[in-house]
Scaffold this active site. Structure first.
Site, PDB file in Angstrom:
ATOM      1  N   LYS A   1       0.849  -1.210   0.000  1.00 42.62           N
ATOM      2  CA  LYS A   1       0.000   0.000   0.000  1.00 42.62           C
ATOM      3  C   LYS A   1       0.880   1.254   0.000  1.00 42.62           C
ATOM      4  CE  LYS A   1      -3.845  -2.382   2.219  1.00 42.62           C
ATOM      5  NZ  LYS A   1      -4.624  -2.676   3.425  1.00 42.62           N
TER       6      LYS A   1
ATOM      7  N   GLN B   1      -4.678  -1.597   9.827  1.00 42.94           N
ATOM      8  CA  GLN B   1      -4.571  -2.879   9.139  1.00 42.94           C
ATOM      9  C   GLN B   1      -5.186  -3.995   9.992  1.00 42.94           C
ATOM     10  OE1 GLN B   1      -3.598  -3.225   6.017  1.00 42.94           O
ATOM     11  NE2 GLN B   1      -3.723  -5.444   5.970  1.00 42.94           N
TER      12      GLN B   1
ATOM     13  N   ASP C   1     -11.166   2.843   4.375  1.00 44.80           N
ATOM     14  CA  ASP C   1     -11.466   1.409   4.247  1.00 44.80           C
ATOM     15  C   ASP C   1     -12.972   1.172   4.092  1.00 44.80           C
ATOM     16  OD1 ASP C   1      -9.406  -0.488   4.205  1.00 44.80           O
ATOM     17  OD2 ASP C   1      -9.023  -0.302   6.360  1.00 44.80           O
TER      18      ASP C   1
END
Ligand code: GUN
Length: 292
Positions: free
Chosen positions: A54, A98, A121
């Site tokens: 990422k 994460q 997200d």
């Protein structure tokens, strides 16, 4: 004949489109570059790989990123403190924590503490709820990546029977909602199967589109699908073979290839699309931020 759905190639196209938009709406207007924050707890090897890729994607496209890497045994309080710092930092447009998180951390509490306006997200209930109700929201990157693959390859979804395997908040649940929405890129009849579904192959054999996201290498075999099915493989597991390690999807590629009409490879299918969609969400957060 089975056609590969090439996520690497699509991601290159979309990277160019996003770069153009950054040029037009940010650089040319002398605005600050979008900035993605990432919080990672611990040293889980898959999470480290995901996070590094990422960050690399941010570099490729020329946006800013900041990583807060906390030790494995950090407390929930310490993690919440870092989230508050990201929430309050006007230079961070969007950020992610994460997943999965360690057992001693309450993931729901963590996700709920993220400012929905920075939740790139799309996991916060405000975004997830809005997405479910067809309202404008951040949409989870993997689900958005899958829809984009289907869209760009002009694969009809409307009226098709989609079987999703796995009900995680990261992939299975959002994609099952999106595919069934009364919307462009929706109108599919969706069956959501999971670990408590007996005889999963009863459902997969009827599916026009199968989306598998269980993290179980080789789970979906050619015998479980009908001829011409479209197969989207989201599972990525690091498999060790002696000293070598490689990535393996949920699909038993050799038996499915030749029977399916389309298939996403692993690697090079859904993975690169997930990364680029996270950047797209970050750009959206940055543009919203500057509109304030
Ligand atoms: N772990 C695996 N996929 C994801 C993702 O898309 N977002 C976050 N935050 N964690 C993940």
């Amino acid at each position: 004949m089975t056609q590969l759905l090439n996520g690497n190639k699509l991601a290159i196209d979309i990277r160019k489109e996003i770069s153009k938009e950054i040029e037009k709406n940010i650089r040319n207007k002398k605005k600050r570059l979008p900035h993605l924050g990432i919080i990672l707890l611990g040293t889980n090897s898959s999470s480290l790989t995901y996070v590094n890729s990422k960050i690399q994607e941010c570099k490729n496209i020329g946006i800013e990123s900041s990583l807060i890497h906390l030790p494995n045994d950090s407390s929930e309080r310490e993690l919440l403190k870092e989230i508050q710092k990201m929430n309050n930092n006007p230079l961070i447009d969007g950020f992610i924590v994460q997943l999965p998180l360690q057992k001693h951390i309450n993931s729901d509490k963590i996700i709920m503490s993220i400012n929905p306006k920075k939740d790139v997200d799309g996991f916060h209930p405000e975004n997830f709820g809005k997405m479910s109700l067809d309202m404008k929201a951040f949409v989870p990157a993997t689900a958005l990546g899958i829809l984009t693959i289907l869209d760009r390859y002009k694969i009809e979804i409307s009226g098709k029977h989609t079987v999703v395997i796995g009900r995680s908040r990261i992939v299975g649940r959002p994609i099952s909602i999106l595919m069934s929405r009364k919307n462009y890129l929706g109108n599919s009849t969706v069956t959501l199967t999971h670990s408590h579904t007996p005889n999963i192959d009863y459902y997969t054999k009827q599916a026009d589109i199968i989306i598998t996201a269980v993290g179980c290498p080789g789970f979906l075999t050619g015998k479980m699908i009908k001829k011409g099915a479209i197969v989207i493989d989201v599972g990525i597991t690091i498999v060790k073979d002696g000293k070598k390690s490689f990535l393996k999807g949920d699909v038993d590629f050799n038996s499915v290839y030749g029977k399916a009409s389309y298939i996403t490879p692993v690697p090079g299918g859904v993975g690169p699309m997930t990364r680029i969609m996270l950047i797209k969400n970050t750009l959206m957060a940055a543009l919203n931020n500057e509109n304030k």
